[in-house]
Design a protein around this motif. Sequence first.
Motif, PDB file in Angstrom:
ATOM      1  N   VAL A   1       0.079  36.688  -0.708  1.00 59.73           N
ATOM      2  CA  VAL A   1      -0.779  36.520  -1.886  1.00 59.73           C
ATOM      3  C   VAL A   1      -0.914  37.880  -2.558  1.00 59.73           C
ATOM      4  O   VAL A   1      -1.428  38.830  -1.966  1.00 59.73           O
ATOM      5  N   TRP A   2      -0.465  37.966  -3.804  1.00 62.00           N
ATOM      6  CA  TRP A   2      -0.250  39.251  -4.482  1.00 62.00           C
ATOM      7  C   TRP A   2      -1.337  39.566  -5.504  1.00 62.00           C
ATOM      8  O   TRP A   2      -1.876  40.662  -5.552  1.00 62.00           O
ATOM      9  N   LYS A   3      -1.656  38.578  -6.357  1.00 56.36           N
ATOM     10  CA  LYS A   3      -2.650  38.769  -7.405  1.00 56.36           C
ATOM     11  C   LYS A   3      -3.488  37.497  -7.531  1.00 56.36           C
ATOM     12  O   LYS A   3      -2.971  36.392  -7.349  1.00 56.36           O
ATOM     13  N   CYS A   4      -4.780  37.673  -7.894  1.00 56.20           N
ATOM     14  CA  CYS A   4      -5.613  36.517  -8.197  1.00 56.20           C
ATOM     15  C   CYS A   4      -6.686  36.937  -9.193  1.00 56.20           C
ATOM     16  O   CYS A   4      -7.224  38.048  -9.115  1.00 56.20           O
ATOM     17  N   SER A   5      -6.980  36.057 -10.138  1.00 54.82           N
ATOM     18  CA  SER A   5      -8.018  36.348 -11.134  1.00 54.82           C
ATOM     19  C   SER A   5      -8.456  35.039 -11.785  1.00 54.82           C
ATOM     20  O   SER A   5      -7.643  34.137 -11.998  1.00 54.82           O
ATOM     21  N   GLN A   6      -9.743  34.958 -12.099  1.00 54.01           N
ATOM     22  CA  GLN A   6     -10.243  33.772 -12.784  1.00 54.01           C
ATOM     23  C   GLN A   6     -10.193  33.992 -14.294  1.00 54.01           C
ATOM     24  O   GLN A   6     -10.200  35.124 -14.780  1.00 54.01           O
ATOM     25  N   PHE A   7     -10.122  32.891 -15.018  1.00 50.85           N
ATOM     26  CA  PHE A   7     -10.205  32.953 -16.479  1.00 50.85           C
ATOM     27  C   PHE A   7     -10.915  31.703 -16.973  1.00 50.85           C
ATOM     28  O   PHE A   7     -10.868  30.648 -16.330  1.00 50.85           O
ATOM     29  N   LYS A   8     -11.586  31.850 -18.113  1.00 50.08           N
ATOM     30  CA  LYS A   8     -12.348  30.729 -18.656  1.00 50.08           C
ATOM     31  C   LYS A   8     -11.441  29.832 -19.471  1.00 50.08           C
ATOM     32  O   LYS A   8     -10.705  30.280 -20.349  1.00 50.08           O
ATOM     33  N   SER A   9     -11.509  28.551 -19.170  1.00 49.80           N
ATOM     34  CA  SER A   9     -10.710  27.551 -19.858  1.00 49.80           C
ATOM     35  C   SER A   9     -11.646  26.465 -20.373  1.00 49.80           C
ATOM     36  O   SER A   9     -12.228  25.727 -19.581  1.00 49.80           O
ATOM     37  N   MET A  10     -11.792  26.409 -21.691  1.00 53.86           N
ATOM     38  CA  MET A  10     -12.761  25.503 -22.288  1.00 53.86           C
ATOM     39  C   MET A  10     -14.145  25.844 -21.722  1.00 53.86           C
ATOM     40  O   MET A  10     -14.609  26.952 -21.840  1.00 53.86           O
ATOM     41  N   ARG A  11     -14.801  24.896 -21.039  1.00 55.77           N
ATOM     42  CA  ARG A  11     -16.142  25.143 -20.505  1.00 55.77           C
ATOM     43  C   ARG A  11     -16.126  25.631 -19.057  1.00 55.77           C
ATOM     44  O   ARG A  11     -17.150  26.093 -18.555  1.00 55.77           O
ATOM     45  N   ASN A  12     -15.003  25.492 -18.395  1.00 51.64           N
ATOM     46  CA  ASN A  12     -14.926  25.822 -16.980  1.00 51.64           C
ATOM     47  C   ASN A  12     -14.013  27.014 -16.735  1.00 51.64           C
ATOM     48  O   ASN A  12     -13.366  27.530 -17.647  1.00 51.64           O
ATOM     49  N   TYR A  13     -13.963  27.425 -15.466  1.00 50.58           N
ATOM     50  CA  TYR A  13     -13.082  28.505 -15.061  1.00 50.58           C
ATOM     51  C   TYR A  13     -11.912  27.955 -14.258  1.00 50.58           C
ATOM     52  O   TYR A  13     -12.060  27.011 -13.480  1.00 50.58           O
ATOM     53  N   ASN A  14     -10.759  28.561 -14.445  1.00 51.84           N
ATOM     54  CA  ASN A  14      -9.598  28.304 -13.620  1.00 51.84           C
ATOM     55  C   ASN A  14      -9.244  29.583 -12.869  1.00 51.84           C
ATOM     56  O   ASN A  14      -9.720  30.669 -13.207  1.00 51.84           O
ATOM     57  N   LEU A  15      -8.407  29.447 -11.851  1.00 51.37           N
ATOM     58  CA  LEU A  15      -8.003  30.590 -11.038  1.00 51.37           C
ATOM     59  C   LEU A  15      -6.490  30.733 -11.082  1.00 51.37           C
ATOM     60  O   LEU A  15      -5.761  29.794 -10.766  1.00 51.37           O
ATOM     61  N   LEU A  16      -6.029  31.921 -11.489  1.00 40.89           N
ATOM     62  CA  LEU A  16      -4.593  32.208 -11.534  1.00 40.89           C
ATOM     63  C   LEU A  16      -4.215  33.019 -10.297  1.00 40.89           C
ATOM     64  O   LEU A  16      -4.842  34.037 -10.001  1.00 40.89           O
ATOM     65  N   VAL A  17      -3.201  32.554  -9.576  1.00 46.09           N
ATOM     66  CA  VAL A  17      -2.768  33.194  -8.334  1.00 46.09           C
ATOM     67  C   VAL A  17      -1.256  33.364  -8.368  1.00 46.09           C
ATOM     68  O   VAL A  17      -0.531  32.444  -8.766  1.00 46.09           O
ATOM     69  N   SER A  18      -0.789  34.525  -7.933  1.00 48.34           N
ATOM     70  CA  SER A  18       0.655  34.708  -7.779  1.00 48.34           C
ATOM     71  C   SER A  18       0.950  35.200  -6.369  1.00 48.34           C
ATOM     72  O   SER A  18       0.183  35.977  -5.788  1.00 48.34           O
ATOM     73  N   THR A  19       2.036  34.699  -5.800  1.00 48.30           N
ATOM     74  CA  THR A  19       2.504  35.166  -4.502  1.00 48.30           C
ATOM     75  C   THR A  19       3.770  35.986  -4.703  1.00 48.30           C
ATOM     76  O   THR A  19       4.380  35.966  -5.779  1.00 48.30           O
ATOM     77  N   TYR A  20       4.164  36.725  -3.662  1.00 52.54           N
ATOM     78  CA  TYR A  20       5.245  37.714  -3.827  1.00 52.54           C
ATOM     79  C   TYR A  20       6.160  37.674  -2.614  1.00 52.54           C
ATOM     80  O   TYR A  20       5.715  37.589  -1.466  1.00 52.54           O
ATOM     81  N   SER A  21       7.472  37.753  -2.884  1.00 49.50           N
ATOM     82  CA  SER A  21       8.483  37.790  -1.839  1.00 49.50           C
ATOM     83  C   SER A  21       9.175  39.150  -1.840  1.00 49.50           C
ATOM     84  O   SER A  21       9.533  39.676  -2.892  1.00 49.50           O
TER      85      SER A  21
END
Length: 373
Positions: free
Chosen positions: A244-264
Motif C-alpha cells: 500500500v503506497w498512497k492513500c487520501s480522502q477526497f470529497k465527492s458530492m456530499r460524501n467522501y471517497n478514499l483513493l488508494v494506490s498499491t505499488y509493485s
Amino acid sequence: MINLEEKWQYRIEEPILQIEIGDVNNNGQNEIIAALKSGRLLILSLTGKVLADKKITKKSSIWKMEVRDIDDDNKNEVILAGLDGLLRTFKCNSSYELETFWNHQFGASISGFLVSDINNDNLKEIIAYSIDKSLRVLNPLDGSLIWGQLFEDGIGNAIVWQDPSEPALKEVIAAGNDGTVRIFKGMNGELSWFKRYNDKIRCVSFFKSNREEFIVCGGDDKMLHFIDKKSHNEKKTIQCQEYVWKCSQFKSMRNYNLLVSTYSFDFFDSSIDIDNLEFNSKMMCFNQDFDIIWDINNINVEVVSRVMLEGTSFFIIGSTRGKTLLIEDNTGKILIEIKKKSCVNDAKIDLDIKTLITCHDDGSLFAYFLGEI
C-alpha cells in the motif's frame, strides 16, 4: 474529454525528480522549479526558457520542494528538503539569485514536510520528518525547534488532523518504518496514542465514512487498516495484492471517497521490458461503505494530485511506465492518456493558464495546454 496540446519540451541529461510551480521571485508571474538528481535546481519560465541553474547540494538529491510565504511578509520563499538531511529555505531576488533564509540540519534524509499552524500561534510551522527517526516542528521565521519526537526507525509519512468541533485542537499523525502509527498533540508534541504493526507503514490518511472518522494506513503488510479515530479500535482491514503506497480522502458530492494506490517493485529485478511487465499493483477508489467503486489495474502510481478545472474534478496520475493520466474522480473514466518513454516522477498544473507540466526520469520536461473540457 479534455482537449490537450503539447506546447513544448525540455531535456537535460539527468533525472528530474520533482517540479513545483509558483512565483519564485515575487514578480507576479509563476515559474517552474525543477529538482535534478545531482542536487541542481533549474528555474524555468512557463514557456520553457531556463532562467537559472543553481547548484544546491553536492550530488545529493532533493525530494521535496514548496514555493510559499512562510514568514508572513507577503513574499514567497523556496523550501527544499532531500537526501543530505538539510532543510533549506531561500528568498529569491528579481534576478533569480537564491539567498539563504535559514537552514535546519537533520541526521539523515528528509522524507517530507508539511506546513501548518499546528500550535495556534498564527504562524504556519514546518513539520518535517526524516529517516533519522525524528519528527520536528520548526519555527518558520528562523528554523528553530519548537518540539520534536523520536521513532524507533525512520518516518515516511505524516498528516495534520484538526478537530471539526474544536478547531484549536490539532494533532500530528505520523507513520513509521518501525510499523507504528503515532498521534502527537500539536501544542507540545506529547504522544497521545500509538499502534504497532508488523511491517513498515508507508502512508496515512483520514476517511470520513457514514458519520464516523477513521485513520487509514497501509504499507508493507499489503493491508489497508481502518482505525476508529475516537476509540482507536481497528474496525476493518482490506487485503491488497501489493504494497500500500498512497492513500487520501477526497470529497465527492456530499460524501467522501478514499483513493488508494498499491505499488509493485517487480520491475527492479525483472529482465522483462517494463512495457510488457504485468503489474499486480492498482489504483482503487472506495466509497462510504468501503466498496470499490472504480479501479485501474496494472499500474504503478508514482504521483497523484486532484485538480478542479472549469467545474470538472479529476486526478492527475503519473506512472512508472511513463503514462500521465487525467481521470474523472467520481467515475474513474480516463479523460486523457499521455505515453512517454520514461517514468513520470512528478506532474503539476498551473490553473491560471491551464498548463500541465510533467517531469521524467530521463531528464525530460513536457508542457501541455488543456483546452475545452
